[in-house]
Each structure stands twice: as C-alpha cells, then as structure tokens.
Design a protein around this motif. Structure first.
Motif, PDB file in Angstrom:
ATOM      1  N   LEU A  83      -0.654  -7.447  -3.360  1.00  0.00           N
ATOM      2  CA  LEU A  83       0.055  -6.954  -2.161  1.00  0.00           C
ATOM      3  C   LEU A  83       1.554  -7.274  -2.168  1.00  0.00           C
ATOM      4  O   LEU A  83       2.314  -6.720  -1.392  1.00  0.00           O
ATOM      5  CB  LEU A  83      -0.593  -7.556  -0.905  1.00  0.00           C
ATOM      6  N   THR A  84       1.949  -8.195  -3.064  1.00  0.00           N
ATOM      7  CA  THR A  84       3.367  -8.587  -3.056  1.00  0.00           C
ATOM      8  C   THR A  84       4.286  -7.421  -3.438  1.00  0.00           C
ATOM      9  O   THR A  84       5.442  -7.377  -3.044  1.00  0.00           O
ATOM     10  CB  THR A  84       3.640  -9.764  -4.032  1.00  0.00           C
ATOM     11  N   LEU A  85       3.726  -6.484  -4.211  1.00  0.00           N
ATOM     12  CA  LEU A  85       4.534  -5.331  -4.633  1.00  0.00           C
ATOM     13  C   LEU A  85       5.078  -4.574  -3.417  1.00  0.00           C
ATOM     14  O   LEU A  85       6.241  -4.195  -3.363  1.00  0.00           O
ATOM     15  CB  LEU A  85       3.670  -4.404  -5.491  1.00  0.00           C
ATOM     16  N   ASP A  86       4.196  -4.356  -2.437  1.00  0.00           N
ATOM     17  CA  ASP A  86       4.636  -3.638  -1.224  1.00  0.00           C
ATOM     18  C   ASP A  86       5.687  -4.429  -0.477  1.00  0.00           C
ATOM     19  O   ASP A  86       6.666  -3.877   0.030  1.00  0.00           O
ATOM     20  CB  ASP A  86       3.418  -3.390  -0.306  1.00  0.00           C
ATOM     21  N   VAL A  87       5.458  -5.768  -0.420  1.00  0.00           N
ATOM     22  CA  VAL A  87       6.439  -6.606   0.295  1.00  0.00           C
ATOM     23  C   VAL A  87       7.775  -6.585  -0.451  1.00  0.00           C
ATOM     24  O   VAL A  87       8.840  -6.556   0.173  1.00  0.00           O
ATOM     25  CB  VAL A  87       5.889  -8.051   0.455  1.00  0.00           C
ATOM     26  N   ASP A  88       7.732  -6.536  -1.789  1.00  0.00           N
ATOM     27  CA  ASP A  88       8.964  -6.452  -2.573  1.00  0.00           C
ATOM     28  C   ASP A  88       9.739  -5.184  -2.213  1.00  0.00           C
ATOM     29  O   ASP A  88      10.960  -5.202  -2.047  1.00  0.00           O
ATOM     30  CB  ASP A  88       8.653  -6.455  -4.071  1.00  0.00           C
ATOM     31  N   ARG A  89       8.955  -4.071  -2.124  1.00  0.00           N
ATOM     32  CA  ARG A  89       9.618  -2.794  -1.766  1.00  0.00           C
ATOM     33  C   ARG A  89      10.268  -2.896  -0.391  1.00  0.00           C
ATOM     34  O   ARG A  89      11.372  -2.405  -0.178  1.00  0.00           O
ATOM     35  CB  ARG A  89       8.591  -1.655  -1.770  1.00  0.00           C
ATOM     36  N   LEU A  90       9.563  -3.550   0.508  1.00  0.00           N
ATOM     37  CA  LEU A  90      10.087  -3.742   1.868  1.00  0.00           C
ATOM     38  C   LEU A  90      11.406  -4.517   1.814  1.00  0.00           C
ATOM     39  O   LEU A  90      12.386  -4.171   2.473  1.00  0.00           O
ATOM     40  CB  LEU A  90       9.039  -4.511   2.699  1.00  0.00           C
ATOM     41  N   GLN A  91      11.408  -5.533   0.975  1.00  0.00           N
ATOM     42  CA  GLN A  91      12.609  -6.366   0.864  1.00  0.00           C
ATOM     43  C   GLN A  91      13.775  -5.608   0.232  1.00  0.00           C
ATOM     44  O   GLN A  91      14.905  -5.686   0.712  1.00  0.00           O
ATOM     45  CB  GLN A  91      12.293  -7.614   0.042  1.00  0.00           C
ATOM     46  N   VAL A  92      13.484  -4.851  -0.840  1.00  0.00           N
ATOM     47  CA  VAL A  92      14.544  -4.084  -1.518  1.00  0.00           C
ATOM     48  C   VAL A  92      15.160  -3.094  -0.539  1.00  0.00           C
ATOM     49  O   VAL A  92      16.393  -2.983  -0.418  1.00  0.00           O
ATOM     50  CB  VAL A  92      13.982  -3.365  -2.776  1.00  0.00           C
ATOM     51  N   ALA A  93      14.278  -2.375   0.190  1.00  0.00           N
ATOM     52  CA  ALA A  93      14.780  -1.382   1.138  1.00  0.00           C
ATOM     53  C   ALA A  93      15.615  -2.047   2.229  1.00  0.00           C
ATOM     54  O   ALA A  93      16.685  -1.560   2.614  1.00  0.00           O
ATOM     55  CB  ALA A  93      13.613  -0.614   1.735  1.00  0.00           C
ATOM     56  N   SER A  94      15.128  -3.194   2.706  1.00  0.00           N
ATOM     57  CA  SER A  94      15.848  -3.898   3.772  1.00  0.00           C
ATOM     58  C   SER A  94      17.204  -4.382   3.274  1.00  0.00           C
ATOM     59  O   SER A  94      18.209  -4.295   3.995  1.00  0.00           O
ATOM     60  CB  SER A  94      15.038  -5.101   4.268  1.00  0.00           C
ATOM     61  N   ARG A  95      17.226  -4.910   2.070  1.00  0.00           N
ATOM     62  CA  ARG A  95      18.510  -5.393   1.511  1.00  0.00           C
ATOM     63  C   ARG A  95      19.500  -4.237   1.358  1.00  0.00           C
ATOM     64  O   ARG A  95      20.682  -4.378   1.639  1.00  0.00           O
ATOM     65  CB  ARG A  95      18.279  -6.070   0.154  1.00  0.00           C
ATOM     66  N   HIS A  96      18.957  -3.095   0.910  1.00  0.00           N
ATOM     67  CA  HIS A  96      19.824  -1.927   0.742  1.00  0.00           C
ATOM     68  C   HIS A  96      20.430  -1.532   2.096  1.00  0.00           C
ATOM     69  O   HIS A  96      21.631  -1.284   2.224  1.00  0.00           O
ATOM     70  CB  HIS A  96      19.016  -0.769   0.143  1.00  0.00           C
ATOM     71  N   LEU A  97      19.545  -1.529   3.096  1.00  0.00           N
ATOM     72  CA  LEU A  97      19.997  -1.192   4.451  1.00  0.00           C
ATOM     73  C   LEU A  97      21.034  -2.206   4.936  1.00  0.00           C
ATOM     74  O   LEU A  97      22.053  -1.854   5.549  1.00  0.00           O
ATOM     75  CB  LEU A  97      18.779  -1.169   5.380  1.00  0.00           C
ATOM     76  N   LEU A  98      20.791  -3.433   4.623  1.00  0.00           N
ATOM     77  CA  LEU A  98      21.710  -4.498   5.041  1.00  0.00           C
ATOM     78  C   LEU A  98      23.086  -4.313   4.377  1.00  0.00           C
ATOM     79  O   LEU A  98      24.121  -4.461   5.033  1.00  0.00           O
ATOM     80  CB  LEU A  98      21.123  -5.864   4.647  1.00  0.00           C
ATOM     81  N   ASN A  99      23.058  -3.959   3.072  1.00  0.00           N
ATOM     82  CA  ASN A  99      24.328  -3.710   2.377  1.00  0.00           C
ATOM     83  C   ASN A  99      25.085  -2.555   3.020  1.00  0.00           C
ATOM     84  O   ASN A  99      26.302  -2.617   3.207  1.00  0.00           O
ATOM     85  CB  ASN A  99      24.078  -3.371   0.891  1.00  0.00           C
ATOM     86  N   LEU A 100      24.289  -1.511   3.326  1.00  0.00           N
ATOM     87  CA  LEU A 100      24.921  -0.340   3.945  1.00  0.00           C
ATOM     88  C   LEU A 100      25.574  -0.727   5.266  1.00  0.00           C
ATOM     89  O   LEU A 100      26.731  -0.391   5.542  1.00  0.00           O
ATOM     90  CB  LEU A 100      23.856   0.748   4.149  1.00  0.00           C
ATOM     91  N   ILE A 101      24.836  -1.477   6.059  1.00  0.00           N
ATOM     92  CA  ILE A 101      25.364  -1.898   7.356  1.00  0.00           C
ATOM     93  C   ILE A 101      26.596  -2.792   7.166  1.00  0.00           C
ATOM     94  O   ILE A 101      27.592  -2.676   7.873  1.00  0.00           O
ATOM     95  CB  ILE A 101      24.254  -2.609   8.167  1.00  0.00           C
ATOM     96  N   GLN A 102      26.517  -3.638   6.170  1.00  0.00           N
ATOM     97  CA  GLN A 102      27.648  -4.527   5.876  1.00  0.00           C
ATOM     98  C   GLN A 102      28.906  -3.715   5.522  1.00  0.00           C
ATOM     99  O   GLN A 102      29.995  -3.990   6.003  1.00  0.00           O
ATOM    100  CB  GLN A 102      27.281  -5.442   4.689  1.00  0.00           C
ATOM    101  N   ASP A 103      28.685  -2.666   4.701  1.00  0.00           N
ATOM    102  CA  ASP A 103      29.805  -1.801   4.325  1.00  0.00           C
ATOM    103  C   ASP A 103      30.393  -1.090   5.537  1.00  0.00           C
ATOM    104  O   ASP A 103      31.611  -1.027   5.720  1.00  0.00           O
ATOM    105  CB  ASP A 103      29.343  -0.743   3.303  1.00  0.00           C
ATOM    106  N   VAL A 104      29.475  -0.531   6.355  1.00  0.00           N
ATOM    107  CA  VAL A 104      29.943   0.192   7.554  1.00  0.00           C
ATOM    108  C   VAL A 104      30.715  -0.768   8.450  1.00  0.00           C
ATOM    109  O   VAL A 104      31.789  -0.445   8.966  1.00  0.00           O
ATOM    110  CB  VAL A 104      28.749   0.825   8.307  1.00  0.00           C
TER     111      VAL A 104
END
Ligand code: ADP
Length: 369
Positions: A173-194
């Motif tokens: 199940l960690t694979l799904d949680v990893d995807r969740l984390q990658v997506a969240s980090r990406h979103l966080l970077n985007l927000i940081q840039d904005v």
C-alpha cells in the motif's frame, strides 16, 4: 545785315517799338526765325512763320507730353496693377497661412485635449490596474498561505501513514501513499512558486544581502542536485574560476535561481552533460561574476528564447506533460536577478542544448552601495 534805319535791329532803343511786350515778342520771333534776312525784309511774315514754327513745336511738345503722360499712366497702371496683384498674392498667401495656422492651432488644441483625456484615462487605468494587481497579489499571497498549511498537513500525515504501513507489513500500500506524497509535493512547489511571484510582484520581497562565499554555495548546490542528476543519467561538471569569490548578495535567492536553472538543465537533458561554471566579468569598471549553466539537452527554439521568462510560459505543452513544471521558475529567477542587481540571459540550439547565464555584481546591487 543792316537795318534800313542804319541800326541793327533790336540793338537800337530808338528802333524798339514802344510796347515792350511786342518788342519782346518780336525778339523772340527773330530768335526763332529760321532766316534773319527774311525777318529783316518782312518782319511780320517772318514773325508769323516763327510763330507757326513755335506753334508746331508747341503742338509737338504737347503731343509729346501727352504721349509721355499716357505712357506714364500706362506704366503707372501697370505698376499699380502689378502691385495690386502682388498685394493680392501676398494677401492670399497670408490668408492661406492664417488659415493654415488657425487650422493647425485648432488641430493642436484638439490633440492637446485628446492627449490630456487619454493621459487622464491612462493614469486612471494604471492606478486601477496597480490597485487590482496589488489586490491580486495580496489575494494570491494570502490564499497561497492558506493552501500551504493543509497541504503540509497532508504530506505530514501521508508520511506517518507510510511509516505505519511499513510497520504493519502492508508494504504494497505504500506505493499509493508515495503517489499521494509526490502529488502533494508538486502542488506545494506550485503554490510556493505562485506565492513567490505574487510577493515579488507586490514588491513584498526584500533581498537580504550578506557576504557570501560563491565556491561554497556552488559546492552545496552540486551536492543537493547530485541524486536527481544521477537519476537522469546526466553528469554534472563544475568549473569555478573567480578572482573575488566573496560576493555581496542574498544567498537564499541566489540558490533559488541556480536551483531552478540547474533543475531545468537536468530536466531537459537525458544522459548528457551539465556544466556549472563561474568566472569574472568587468563592466563599466564594476566587477561581476558570471555563473553559467550549460546543458546538452533538447534546446529551446529561437522564437521562444524570451517568452520562457514570462510567467506560466513553457516551450510546448507536450514537453510540459513529459517534463512537468509550472512555467514560473524562470519568471521568478529573472525577477530575483533584477532584485539582486543582475541579469539572466539564455542562448540555445535545438537538440544541441542551452546555456543560461546569471550575471551578478560582486559588490551587491548598485542602490545598496
Ligand atoms: P518550468 O520548468 O517549471 O516549466 P520554467 O519557467 O523554469 O518553468 O521554464 C519555462 C520553460 O522553458 C520550460 O517549460 C521549458 O520549456 C523551457 N526551458 C527552461 N530551461 C530549459 C532547458 N535547460 N532546456 C530546454 N528547455 C528549457
């Protein structure tokens, strides 16, 4: 010629007729007489002849005078006509000029009024745009903050869940949680840039200048990037040759700029070389450092070389889908370079690679000196 009386005519007062006027007339007639002998023999006939001659001469003189007068009149008429014409011409020219000048004056006045209206409208529009831009930037800054807080919570909880899953032996199940984390980090970077861009545009970013060791900063960057460079199958080379490695700048901002262009170089190059160099540059007697990042990646089309520095601009959508990213990194980097008193430029060749050059003043931005 002898007078019958023995006196020369006109000389002898005794021979003079009593009437002085007649005498004078006779003298004049004698003087005019073509033939003095004829006058002596027949003074009357001679006088008549003389008078006829005088009358003819007088008539000729009168005719001459009349002719002259006519000619003079004609000349005068011609001159006055010409003068009148000339006057009219000038008057017309003057009138034309007057009309032209009037028309120009009216036109200029209208233009002036138009300009002043336009200027007022522009000033109003600018003020409104500035107010709207400030409001937008303030809104973005606030909303970005509001978004980051729950996102950080999601990333934090995902991390805890991942650890729990590993502990309870549910590794699949960690694979799904990893995807969740990658997506969240990406979103966080985007927000940081904005958030960054919004703050820069709102003038809310202050640079904190401090004496920074460029060699150390570049070394740390290489260490940070080493894993992702390796993942992409790239090799990172470094060539630092600066005579003044201690520069007055904002190290965090410089790091942010270089991380972005190094990150791009690594993102758009697969199995190639990335070269980070630093060297001296002198311009108008001022010392600068040139930091360049050259890659052997996909390159950038010539017509996109400037637009990539605009916010949310990427070379093409397919590359975005392939490589990810927000299109904000270079826009932020350019603005940060400006704030640091420097510049960022790019040269590139399609399928050959790109070179980004950051130029910074060694002694800090001019306004800080
Ligand atoms: P992002 O990388 O997040 O998309 P950037 O503003 O950093 O946004 O870059 C804008 C675009 O410029 C990229 O999407 C890419 O198309 C192009 N680009 C930037 N650096 C490179 C590079 N080293 N090689 C090729 N293309 C690049």
């Amino acid at each position: 010629m002898n007078d019958p009386s023995g006196h020369r005519p006109g000389r002898d007062p005794a021979a003079e007729p009593p009437d002085a006027r007649i005498a004078a007339l006779l003298r004049a007639a004698a003087a005019l007489a073509p033939d003095a002998a004829a006058f002596a023999s027949d003074p009357r006939a001679a006088a008549e002849t003389a008078l006829a001659v005088a009358a003819a001469e007088l008539a000729a003189l009168r005719a001459y005078r009349e002719r002259t007068e006519r000619q003079m009149e004609e000349l005068f008429n011609t001159i006055t006509a010409y003068a009148a014409l000339e006057y009219d011409r000038r008057a017309v020219v003057l009138d034309d000029n007057d009309e032209l000048i009037n028309a120009m004056a009216i036109g200029l006045n209208m233009m002036g009024e138009e300009l002043s209206h336009t200027m007022k409208a522009l000033v109003r529009a600018r003020d409104e745009a500035l107010a709207a831009s400030r409001a937008k930037s303030a809104f973005l800054a606030n909303i970005s903050h509001e978004l980051r807080t729950p996102l950080n919570a999601i990333i934090g909880y995902a991390e805890i869940i991942r650890e729990d899953l590993v502990e309870t032996g549910q590794d699949a199940l960690t694979l799904d949680v990893d995807r969740l984390q990658v997506a969240s980090r990406h979103l966080l970077n985007l927000i940081q840039d904005v958030l960054d861009l919004a703050r820069i545009e709102a003038g809310r970013v202050d640079v904190r200048l401090e004496t920074t060791d460029l060699r150390t900063l570049l070394q740390e960057l290489q260490t940070t990037l080493a894993p992702s460079v390796k993942d992409a199958g790239n090799v990172l080379h470094a060539r630092v040759q600066v005579s003044r490695p201690q520069i007055l700048t904002d190290p965090l901002r410089l790091q942010q700029i270089l991380l972005n262009i190094l990150g791009n170089a690594n993102k758009f190059t697969v199995g190639g070389d990335i070269t980070l160099s630093a060297g001296d540059h002198v311009e108008h007697g001022r010392d600068f450092v040139d930091i360049t990042v050259a890659d052997t990646g996909i390159g950038i089309p010539a017509d996109k070389l400037e637009t990539i520095f605009d916010a949310f601009t990427q070379v093409d959508e397919t590359s975005t889908r392939r490589f990810g990213g927000t299109g904000l990194g270079l826009a932020i980097s350019r603005r940060l370079c400006d704030l640091l008193g420097g510049s960022i430029v790019v040269t590139s060749e399609l399928r050959r690679g790109s070179t980004f050059r950051v130029r910074l003043p060694v002694d800090g931005p001019e306004r800080h000196r």
